[in-house]
Design an enzyme around this catalytic site. Structure first.
Site, mmCIF file in Angstrom:
data_model
loop_
_atom_site.group_PDB
_atom_site.id
_atom_site.type_symbol
_atom_site.label_atom_id
_atom_site.label_comp_id
_atom_site.label_asym_id
_atom_site.label_seq_id
_atom_site.Cartn_x
_atom_site.Cartn_y
_atom_site.Cartn_z
ATOM 1 C CB ALA A 74 28.294 11.217 49.101
ATOM 2 C CB THR A 75 29.022 15.462 45.446
ATOM 3 O OG1 THR A 75 27.676 15.036 45.227
ATOM 4 C CG2 THR A 75 29.609 15.987 44.147
ATOM 5 C CB SER A 203 25.809 11.462 51.841
ATOM 6 O OG SER A 203 25.118 12.691 51.889
ATOM 7 C CG HIS A 205 21.389 14.539 52.128
ATOM 8 N ND1 HIS A 205 20.418 14.351 51.177
ATOM 9 C CD2 HIS A 205 22.562 14.565 51.458
ATOM 10 C CE1 HIS A 205 20.987 14.287 49.977
ATOM 11 N NE2 HIS A 205 22.287 14.409 50.125
ATOM 12 C CB CYS A 330 21.068 13.157 40.096
ATOM 13 S SG CYS A 330 21.125 12.637 41.797
HETATM 14 C C1 PLP Z 1 23.032 11.129 46.988
HETATM 15 C C2 PLP Z 1 24.171 10.331 46.456
HETATM 16 C C3 PLP Z 1 25.436 10.897 46.261
HETATM 17 C C4 PLP Z 1 25.706 12.376 46.503
HETATM 18 O O1 PLP Z 1 25.695 12.676 47.866
HETATM 19 P P1 PLP Z 1 25.606 14.216 48.344
HETATM 20 O O2 PLP Z 1 25.936 14.156 49.796
HETATM 21 O O3 PLP Z 1 24.179 14.638 48.088
HETATM 22 O O4 PLP Z 1 26.597 14.997 47.571
HETATM 23 C C5 PLP Z 1 26.455 10.096 45.810
HETATM 24 N N1 PLP Z 1 26.247 8.793 45.548
HETATM 25 C C6 PLP Z 1 25.056 8.196 45.723
HETATM 26 C C7 PLP Z 1 24.896 6.753 45.425
HETATM 27 C C8 PLP Z 1 23.976 8.944 46.183
HETATM 28 O O5 PLP Z 1 22.788 8.358 46.331
#
Ligand code: PLP
Length: 406
Positions: A74-75, A203, A205, A330
């Site tokens: 998601a990043t 995402s 995970h 984070c």
């Molecule tokens: C964990 C998270 C992300 C980042 O996702 P990744 O797949 O770990 O890069 C982005 N936005 C929110 C709200 C999250 O909880």
């Protein structure tokens, strides 16, 4: 006595569901083809698996298969959405509307564009429950606005924003609406049509899939949304994201979405019961505790509590066999109080005393009872050593005390 340690930090990451793992396994070995290989069965087999996953993800959010673009997580999805829109629509304008409690992947993408002189950004405040006011979104829009990016549900306090309303406002003004739905998709019903969403990040995970894989939904019609790719190469994913597809990860993400969709209603009832039991247990046994986040419009597995007169970090140390979070995972490399909790108007002291419990698919009632007992015991023990708690209990108004400098 439950098995220790107990994992109760499911907003940070989740274990891979056994069903997801089993779906993935063949694609590491016998079905190892490159989904972009067009001239043999190994490639076709991989492509078929990727297409199936696309369908499973699309179904979870009421999208079409071809609107799903795979990413590394998601990043990357957030970066691609935000930078991709600003770059593509630069003739039209350069203004972004977002909110102060967004994930760093969104905030830092906006900051990077600001620093490069490519965009100006409005950071909307939230109310004491962490909710953004749709009317504030409406008022922030200008003729230069090209993007509204507001998350579906917050990763620290679980507050669910009035997303459909925000999306409607953006749509009326012809502004693209991106939504970071990492904590919502697969947990609560998300529907890109009902919610008027144009771009959506997910995402794997966070929903019992593997780490390092995610997706970006890109609306194809009504209206068609365009983004400039941020990765150049072989032109995979309809030119929006080059790079050989992570077939095993994608199969896992797809399966995770399928399981989530079929079990969501039942899982939510169970999580809500567990969460309410944990919350009630803590609030019945302790005074001077406060809830962070919305009392009702909140993710079923989320409980964020401030324990006044107790340092969150000290409490975490005392709870060494229970995995929970103080502040945000984070930002926990630095000992800054959480910017999300501070945005609620909570004092620095109370922000420092906040703990996030993230309940998930594999937590049990026995674990909730154990955690309730351990937390109340630890908080009482730490407060016994706190002169401030002592004074407050004796009825001394701490704000009126004249503290003497050393
Ligand atoms: C964990 C998270 C992300 C980042 O996702 P990744 O797949 O770990 O890069 C982005 N936005 C929110 C709200 C999250 O909880």
């Amino acid at each position: 006595m439950p098995k220790l340690p107990i994992y109760m930090d499911n907003h940070a990451t989740t274990p891979v569901d056994q069903r997801v793992l089993e779906a993935m396994l063949p694609y590491f070995s016998e079905k190892f083809g490159n989904a972009a290989s067009r001239n043999h069965s190994f490639g076709w087999e991989a492509e078929e698996a990727v297409d199936r996953a696309r369908g499973q993800i699309a179904q979870l959010i009421n999208a079409k298969s071809k609107e799903i673009i795979f990413t590394s997580g998601a990043t990357e999805s957030d970066n691609l959405a935000i930078k991709g829109v600003v770059e593509f629509y630069r003739e039209k304008g350069d203004h972004i509307v977002t909110c102060v409690t967004e994930h760093k992947a969104v905030l830092d993408s906006c900051r990077a564009l600001e620093r490069a002189g490519k965009a100006s950004v409005t950071y909307l405040p939230v109310d004491k429950y962490g909710m953004v006011d749709p009317d504030a979104v409406r008022k922030a829009l200008t003729d230069r606005t090209v993007l509204v990016t507001i998350m579906y549900a917050n990763n620290e306090i679980g507050t669910i924003h009035p997303v459909a309303e925000i999306g409607r406002i953006a749509r009326e003004r012809g502004v693209v609406f991106h939504c970071d739905a990492v904590q919502a998709a697969g947990k609560i019903p998300v529907d890109v049509e009902r919610d008027n969403i144009d771009l959506l990040s997910i995402s794997a995970h966070k929903i019992y899939g593997p780490k390092g894989v995610g997706a970006l939904y890109v609306r194809s019609r009504g209206p068609r949304v365009r983004i400039t790719p941020q990765m150049d190469g072989g032109g995979h994913e309809r030119g929006m994201r080059s790079g050989t597809l992570n077939v095993t990860g994608i199969v896992g993400l797809g399966k995770a979405c399928e399981v989530a969709a079929s079990e969501m209603a039942e899982e939510n009832r169970r999580l809500l019961d567990l969460r309410d039991k944990l919350q009630a247990g803590i609030f019945e046994r302790l005074d001077e505790v406060s809830l962070n986040g919305h009392p009702t419009e909140r993710l079923p597995g989320n409980l964020n509590v401030s324990f006044a007169y107790v340092e969150g970090e000290s409490l975490l140390m005392g709870l060494h066999d229970i995995a929970v979070s103080s502040g945000s995972a984070c930002t926990s490399a630095t000992l800054e109080p959480s910017y999300v909790i501070r945005a609620l108007g909570v004092s620095d002291e109370l922000a420092h005393s906040s703990i996030r419990f993230g309940l998930g698919r594999f937590n049990t009632e026995e674990e909730v009872d154990f955690v309730t007992g351990r937390v109340t015991h630890e908080v009482k023990r730490l407060r016994e050593m706190s002169p401030l708690y002592e004074m407050a209990r004796d009825g001394i108004d701490l704000k009126s005390v004249q503290w003497k400098a050393e």
